[in-house]
Design a protein around this motif. Structure first.
Motif, PDB file in Angstrom:
ATOM      1  N   ALA A  63      14.994  24.784   4.449  1.00  0.00           N
ATOM      2  CA  ALA A  63      15.357  23.414   4.791  1.00  0.00           C
ATOM      3  C   ALA A  63      16.461  23.369   5.851  1.00  0.00           C
ATOM      4  O   ALA A  63      16.623  22.362   6.541  1.00  0.00           O
ATOM      5  N   ARG A  64      17.212  24.470   5.982  1.00  0.00           N
ATOM      6  CA  ARG A  64      18.302  24.543   6.966  1.00  0.00           C
ATOM      7  C   ARG A  64      18.086  25.726   7.904  1.00  0.00           C
ATOM      8  O   ARG A  64      19.049  26.367   8.327  1.00  0.00           O
ATOM      9  N   GLN A  65      16.838  26.006   8.251  1.00  0.00           N
ATOM     10  CA  GLN A  65      16.543  27.178   9.071  1.00  0.00           C
ATOM     11  C   GLN A  65      17.364  27.174  10.354  1.00  0.00           C
ATOM     12  O   GLN A  65      17.583  26.136  10.969  1.00  0.00           O
ATOM     13  N   GLU A  66      17.821  28.360  10.699  1.00  0.00           N
ATOM     14  CA  GLU A  66      18.651  28.600  11.872  1.00  0.00           C
ATOM     15  C   GLU A  66      20.049  27.992  11.740  1.00  0.00           C
ATOM     16  O   GLU A  66      20.824  27.995  12.691  1.00  0.00           O
ATOM     17  N   ARG A  67      20.391  27.457  10.556  1.00  0.00           N
ATOM     18  CA  ARG A  67      21.737  26.941  10.295  1.00  0.00           C
ATOM     19  C   ARG A  67      22.322  27.644   9.080  1.00  0.00           C
ATOM     20  O   ARG A  67      21.589  28.081   8.200  1.00  0.00           O
ATOM     21  N   LEU A  68      23.628  27.719   9.053  1.00  0.00           N
ATOM     22  CA  LEU A  68      24.298  28.385   7.943  1.00  0.00           C
ATOM     23  C   LEU A  68      24.098  27.606   6.646  1.00  0.00           C
ATOM     24  O   LEU A  68      24.269  26.386   6.600  1.00  0.00           O
ATOM     25  N   THR A  69      23.726  28.325   5.601  1.00  0.00           N
ATOM     26  CA  THR A  69      23.711  27.782   4.241  1.00  0.00           C
ATOM     27  C   THR A  69      24.761  28.544   3.452  1.00  0.00           C
ATOM     28  O   THR A  69      24.693  29.767   3.337  1.00  0.00           O
ATOM     29  N   SER A  70      25.761  27.829   2.952  1.00  0.00           N
ATOM     30  CA  SER A  70      26.872  28.496   2.271  1.00  0.00           C
ATOM     31  C   SER A  70      26.433  29.060   0.928  1.00  0.00           C
ATOM     32  O   SER A  70      25.418  28.655   0.353  1.00  0.00           O
ATOM     33  N   ARG A  71      27.225  29.970   0.419  1.00  0.00           N
ATOM     34  CA  ARG A  71      26.932  30.558  -0.883  1.00  0.00           C
ATOM     35  C   ARG A  71      26.940  29.475  -1.967  1.00  0.00           C
ATOM     36  O   ARG A  71      26.089  29.471  -2.858  1.00  0.00           O
ATOM     37  N   SER A  72      27.886  28.554  -1.887  1.00  0.00           N
ATOM     38  CA  SER A  72      27.953  27.497  -2.898  1.00  0.00           C
ATOM     39  C   SER A  72      26.743  26.578  -2.821  1.00  0.00           C
ATOM     40  O   SER A  72      26.245  26.103  -3.847  1.00  0.00           O
ATOM     41  N   GLN A  73      26.243  26.310  -1.610  1.00  0.00           N
ATOM     42  CA  GLN A  73      25.041  25.481  -1.469  1.00  0.00           C
ATOM     43  C   GLN A  73      23.833  26.163  -2.092  1.00  0.00           C
ATOM     44  O   GLN A  73      23.002  25.506  -2.735  1.00  0.00           O
ATOM     45  N   LEU A  74      23.723  27.462  -1.917  1.00  0.00           N
ATOM     46  CA  LEU A  74      22.595  28.191  -2.502  1.00  0.00           C
ATOM     47  C   LEU A  74      22.676  28.208  -4.022  1.00  0.00           C
ATOM     48  O   LEU A  74      21.672  27.994  -4.708  1.00  0.00           O
ATOM     49  N   ILE A  75      23.860  28.447  -4.545  1.00  0.00           N
ATOM     50  CA  ILE A  75      24.017  28.471  -5.999  1.00  0.00           C
ATOM     51  C   ILE A  75      23.699  27.101  -6.579  1.00  0.00           C
ATOM     52  O   ILE A  75      23.017  26.976  -7.603  1.00  0.00           O
ATOM     53  N   GLU A  76      24.152  26.046  -5.918  1.00  0.00           N
ATOM     54  CA  GLU A  76      23.873  24.692  -6.406  1.00  0.00           C
ATOM     55  C   GLU A  76      22.386  24.382  -6.357  1.00  0.00           C
ATOM     56  O   GLU A  76      21.858  23.653  -7.200  1.00  0.00           O
ATOM     57  N   ALA A  77      21.686  24.937  -5.373  1.00  0.00           N
ATOM     58  CA  ALA A  77      20.256  24.642  -5.217  1.00  0.00           C
ATOM     59  C   ALA A  77      19.413  25.246  -6.332  1.00  0.00           C
ATOM     60  O   ALA A  77      18.342  24.721  -6.646  1.00  0.00           O
ATOM     61  N   VAL A  78      19.876  26.344  -6.921  1.00  0.00           N
ATOM     62  CA  VAL A  78      19.025  27.045  -7.888  1.00  0.00           C
ATOM     63  C   VAL A  78      19.529  26.998  -9.327  1.00  0.00           C
ATOM     64  O   VAL A  78      18.837  27.452 -10.230  1.00  0.00           O
ATOM     65  N   CYS A  79      20.715  26.424  -9.554  1.00  0.00           N
ATOM     66  CA  CYS A  79      21.277  26.402 -10.899  1.00  0.00           C
ATOM     67  C   CYS A  79      21.551  24.971 -11.336  1.00  0.00           C
ATOM     68  O   CYS A  79      22.109  24.183 -10.574  1.00  0.00           O
ATOM     69  N   ASP A  80      21.179  24.648 -12.570  1.00  0.00           N
ATOM     70  CA  ASP A  80      21.569  23.346 -13.093  1.00  0.00           C
ATOM     71  C   ASP A  80      22.944  23.470 -13.737  1.00  0.00           C
ATOM     72  O   ASP A  80      23.563  24.528 -13.726  1.00  0.00           O
ATOM     73  N   TRP A  81      23.444  22.370 -14.303  1.00  0.00           N
ATOM     74  CA  TRP A  81      24.815  22.351 -14.807  1.00  0.00           C
ATOM     75  C   TRP A  81      25.051  23.325 -15.943  1.00  0.00           C
ATOM     76  O   TRP A  81      26.194  23.675 -16.236  1.00  0.00           O
TER      77      TRP A  81
END
Length: 225
Positions: free
Chosen positions: A163-181
């Motif tokens: 969804a953010r190809q060729e742009r930086l995706t932060s570590r926190s953004q990745l963790i938020e994308a795959v983990c629920d609360w």
């Protein structure tokens, strides 16, 4: 994908959340509108599944607020209100879809897939990244004619990066994308998952590059298409 379910009927909410998690989504659940308002201000979700008859702040009021803020988040209404007038009113408020309870989960899941396709792939049924082909809502990927065998977590990482190809995706953004609360993913766990994903993307024309200390970028070699 990350989905927020706002439903005060615990039995219905449990069934929806379990089904969505089985499909590989990160799912958060809240039971009242005021909590949902706060969560939507603080978190990034790909889809909101919203009941109308909520305590403290009704679903239609929350929907109105989102649209006044020009929030483009896809909103899927699930409600017992079945009159045609109510459907029209809520769709005119900005809902993306409307389903009346009780309903078959299979229909709900199909509508979720359709909404996610529009939300993430901007109306395209698939994303093409080099030789890599992704059906985001269907959670499937291919390199050429070979279907990738991806875990739910690996596909979540890949779709977030795509969804953010060729742009930086932060570590926190990745963790938020795959983990629920209710889940946790350590930095080491994230690195391991990305390493496994890299191996599966070999010869696809898409590669995950590390930006040390910041995150990752999905780079695409268009010549590989």
């Amino acid at each position: 994908m990350r989905i927020l379910v706002v439903e005060d009927d615990s039995a219905i909410a449990e069934g929806l959340c379990a089904g969505l998690r089985d499909s590989g989504h990160a799912v958060d659940h809240l039971a009242d509108g005021r909590q949902a308002r706060v969560a939507l201000e603080e978190r990034t979700h790909d889809l909101l599944v919203l009941d109308l008859g909520l305590p403290y702040l009704s679903g239609d009021r929350l929907l109105q607020e989102l649209r006044k803020q020009q929030n483009p988040l896809a909103v899927f209404i699930v409600t017992a209100r079945d009159s045609m007038e109510e459907r029209i009113r809520v769709l005119d408020l900005g809902a993306d879809d409307y389903l009346v309870k009780p309903f078959a989960y299979a229909e709900f899941a199909a509508r979720v897939r359709a909404l996610l396709r529009r939300q993430v792939a901007h109306g395209r049924p698939e994303m093409l990244l080099g030789r890599l082909r992704l059906d985001i809502a269907g959670r499937r990927g291919w390199v050429g004619d070979r279907e990738l065998e991806l875990t739910a977590r690996e596909f979540g990482l890949l779709s977030a990066l795509a969804a953010r190809q060729e742009r930086l995706t932060s570590r926190s953004q990745l963790i938020e994308a795959v983990c629920d609360w209710n889940e946790e993913l350590t930095d080491n766990g994230l690195d391991i998952a990305v390493h496994r994903l890299r191996r599966k993307l070999e010869n696809s024309g898409a590669s995950v590059r590390t930006v040390r200390g910041l995150g990752y970028i999905l780079k695409v070699d268009d010549k590989a298409a």
